[in-house]
Scaffold this motif. Structure first.
Motif, PDB file in Angstrom:
ATOM      1  N   ARG A  97     107.832  54.051 -34.624  1.00 23.80           N
ATOM      2  CA  ARG A  97     106.902  55.414 -33.814  1.00 23.80           C
ATOM      3  C   ARG A  97     107.843  56.210 -34.027  1.00 23.80           C
ATOM      4  NH1 ARG A  97     103.662  54.717 -29.060  1.00 23.80           N
ATOM      5  NH2 ARG A  97     104.473  55.355 -27.764  1.00 23.80           N
ATOM      6  N   ALA A  98     109.427  56.275 -33.254  1.00 19.71           N
ATOM      7  CA  ALA A  98     110.078  57.731 -33.138  1.00 19.71           C
ATOM      8  C   ALA A  98     109.845  57.857 -34.664  1.00 19.71           C
ATOM      9  CB  ALA A  98     111.007  56.848 -31.924  1.00 19.71           C
ATOM     10  N   ASP A  99     110.862  56.549 -35.725  1.00 22.51           N
ATOM     11  CA  ASP A  99     110.953  57.883 -37.154  1.00 22.51           C
ATOM     12  C   ASP A  99     110.182  58.229 -37.961  1.00 22.51           C
ATOM     13  OD1 ASP A  99     112.991  57.238 -38.990  1.00 22.51           O
ATOM     14  OD2 ASP A  99     111.113  56.267 -39.741  1.00 22.51           O
ATOM     15  N   ALA A 100     109.066  57.690 -37.451  1.00 20.94           N
ATOM     16  CA  ALA A 100     107.231  58.254 -37.905  1.00 20.94           C
ATOM     17  C   ALA A 100     107.472  60.062 -37.983  1.00 20.94           C
ATOM     18  CB  ALA A 100     106.053  57.765 -37.876  1.00 20.94           C
ATOM     19  N   TYR A 101     107.578  60.405 -36.411  1.00 16.37           N
ATOM     20  CA  TYR A 101     107.737  61.640 -36.281  1.00 16.37           C
ATOM     21  C   TYR A 101     108.632  62.583 -36.838  1.00 16.37           C
ATOM     22  CZ  TYR A 101     102.803  60.676 -33.577  1.00 16.37           C
ATOM     23  OH  TYR A 101     101.864  60.705 -33.220  1.00 16.37           O
ATOM     24  N   ILE A 102     109.952  61.970 -37.364  1.00 14.92           N
ATOM     25  CA  ILE A 102     110.587  62.525 -38.210  1.00 14.92           C
ATOM     26  C   ILE A 102     109.802  62.937 -39.793  1.00 14.92           C
ATOM     27  CG2 ILE A 102     112.915  62.772 -38.895  1.00 14.92           C
ATOM     28  CD1 ILE A 102     113.851  60.662 -36.434  1.00 14.92           C
ATOM     29  N   ARG A 103     110.240  64.316 -39.984  1.00 17.78           N
ATOM     30  CA  ARG A 103     109.146  64.455 -41.202  1.00 17.78           C
ATOM     31  C   ARG A 103     109.914  64.186 -42.364  1.00 17.78           C
ATOM     32  NH1 ARG A 103     104.577  68.650 -41.049  1.00 17.78           N
ATOM     33  NH2 ARG A 103     105.507  68.076 -43.594  1.00 17.78           N
ATOM     34  N   PRO A 104     108.924  63.802 -43.613  1.00 15.76           N
ATOM     35  CA  PRO A 104     109.738  63.466 -43.929  1.00 15.76           C
ATOM     36  C   PRO A 104     110.649  63.874 -45.297  1.00 15.76           C
ATOM     37  CG  PRO A 104     107.659  63.079 -44.906  1.00 15.76           C
ATOM     38  CD  PRO A 104     107.717  64.111 -44.039  1.00 15.76           C
ATOM     39  N   ASN A 105     111.935  63.612 -45.581  1.00 15.11           N
ATOM     40  CA  ASN A 105     113.270  64.004 -46.707  1.00 15.11           C
ATOM     41  C   ASN A 105     112.836  64.575 -47.222  1.00 15.11           C
ATOM     42  OD1 ASN A 105     115.798  63.184 -44.936  1.00 15.11           O
ATOM     43  ND2 ASN A 105     113.937  61.201 -44.753  1.00 15.11           N
ATOM     44  N   GLU A 106     112.385  63.943 -48.666  1.00 20.75           N
ATOM     45  CA  GLU A 106     111.982  64.585 -49.523  1.00 20.75           C
ATOM     46  C   GLU A 106     110.180  64.597 -50.362  1.00 20.75           C
ATOM     47  OE1 GLU A 106     114.029  62.355 -52.659  1.00 20.75           O
ATOM     48  OE2 GLU A 106     116.087  62.177 -51.644  1.00 20.75           O
ATOM     49  N   ALA A 107     109.743  63.690 -50.522  1.00 16.85           N
ATOM     50  CA  ALA A 107     108.537  63.906 -50.853  1.00 16.85           C
ATOM     51  C   ALA A 107     107.268  64.300 -49.748  1.00 16.85           C
ATOM     52  CB  ALA A 107     107.875  62.255 -51.268  1.00 16.85           C
ATOM     53  N   GLY A 108     106.293  64.239 -49.774  1.00 18.89           N
ATOM     54  CA  GLY A 108     105.472  64.737 -49.132  1.00 18.89           C
ATOM     55  C   GLY A 108     104.732  64.040 -47.652  1.00 18.89           C
ATOM     56  N   ARG A 109     105.020  62.417 -48.635  1.00 23.16           N
ATOM     57  CA  ARG A 109     104.108  61.339 -47.690  1.00 23.16           C
ATOM     58  C   ARG A 109     105.730  60.865 -47.056  1.00 23.16           C
ATOM     59  NH1 ARG A 109      98.980  61.130 -48.631  1.00 23.16           N
ATOM     60  NH2 ARG A 109      99.397  59.502 -46.505  1.00 23.16           N
TER      61      ARG A 109
END
Ligand SMILES: [Zn+2]
Length: 328
Positions: A97-109
């Motif tokens: 969950r903590a990771d999910a709140y960091i925006r994607p690196n390259e893709a839109g998802r």
């Protein structure tokens, strides 16, 4: 959608085509099916489609940088979660969950693939539920399981369900001929028939070249111990299963049930289904050594174990029950 890399499963592909044409890909899927039925292949294609930069109706295009990284397993926005030991713990889901709140690196998802999702314990599932309900819109979740019923109804109701089916022998043959063009037709045909719709099993066997798959070999060896009444040898074999993955033990049980079914067919003078030479020979020995009553008793015991296998039971327990039941 471009799902041509997935063999068979025409109705599931149709379902995905219709859904995505109407409203694009969903943010959460439960991908269910027996071991080696294509769950990881489908998850890989969906993950690639989610990070694909090509036209949505062609996704995954398999040629853009996003698709290429996804298929090579090196896309930074596709994250796989698997059980640590026997369970996926609440701590693992919180970290996700903590990771999910960091925006994607390259893709839109950002795509999370949760393997053996049935091994999330109740608190892990509740933490996951919150993420499904309140998580960022760019996050997508693919839950892989051979027992969707072990997921909480509240989790299930927030996901689209994709159920894989065994492929037909013709579909398996077409797929294997494309994947292994260097191998002779009869070898492909034998693998296509013997896998009984679980294409991953055929691939595993053919990729092993001349070596047989550990599942087929072990099933044949266990059956030989039963035929010969060698309890100590059976116990030793079962102990070695404790190191196996649970999914592999489930597949072994399926194979052993198939072999006992073949032994029953041979008892009645009918032709067996198995074409795998080691398995076929073991079924023939079992047909000679065991009565129909004994074979039926073994099948009933194995089917009970196979049902239990869908729940989060360790390979060690399954191995113990297997041995205890067969010689009781
Ligand atoms: Zn692409």
């Amino acid at each position: 959608m471009n799902l041509s890399a997935l063999a068979g499963n025409a109705s599931l592909k149709g379902q995905l085509e219709r859904q995505t044409a109407r409203r694009g890909l969903s943010h959460a899927y439960i991908i269910s099916g027996p071991p080696l039925s294509g769950k990881r292949t489908l998850a890989g294609l969906l993950a690639a489609a989610l990070v694909c930069s090509g036209a949505p109706e062609q996704a995954p295009c398999l040629s853009c940088p996003g698709c290429r990284k996804a298929m090579a397993g090196i896309h930074p926005d596709i994250i796989t979660l698997a059980p640590e030991g026997r369970e996926i713990t609440v701590a693992q889901v919180r970290a996700l969950r903590a990771d999910a709140y960091i925006r994607p690196n390259e893709a839109g998802r950002k795509v999370y693939i949760i393997q053996q999702a049935q091994s999330m314990n109740q608190s892990a599932q509740n933490a996951m539920l919150k993420l499904l309900e309140e998580g960022p819109a760019y996050a997508a979740f693919l839950f892989l399981t051979d027992n969707a019923a072990a997921l909480l109804p509240t989790v299930r109701s927030r996901c689209e369900s994709l159920a894989l089916s065994p492929v037909t022998a013709e579909e398996a043959m077409t797929y294997l001929a494309g994947r292994f063009p260097q191998l002779p037709g009869p070898q492909l045909q034998a693998a296509a028939l013997a896998c009984q719709g679980r294409l991953g099993l055929a691939v595993e066997q053919l990729e092993g070249g001349q070596e047989d798959s550990p599942v087929a070999d072990t099933a044949a060896a266990l059956l030989d111990c039963l035929s010969a009444g060698e309890e100590a040898a059976l116990l030793e074999r079962c102990v070695s299963l404790e190191k196996w993955e649970r999914e592999q033990v489930c597949l072994l049980l399926d194979t052993l049930i198939d072999l006992l079914g073949d032994a029953l067919l041979l008892c009645t003078g009918a032709a067996p289904h198995q074409t795998h030479p080691v398995c076929r020979a073991a079924a023939e020995r079992a047909a000679k050594a065991c009565s129909r009553h004994t074979l039926l008793g073994h099948i009933a015991h194995l089917e009970r174990l196979r049902d239990a296998c869908g729940y989060n039971i360790g390979a060690g327990h399954l191995a113990g029950w297997l041995c205890a039941g067969l010689f009781s």
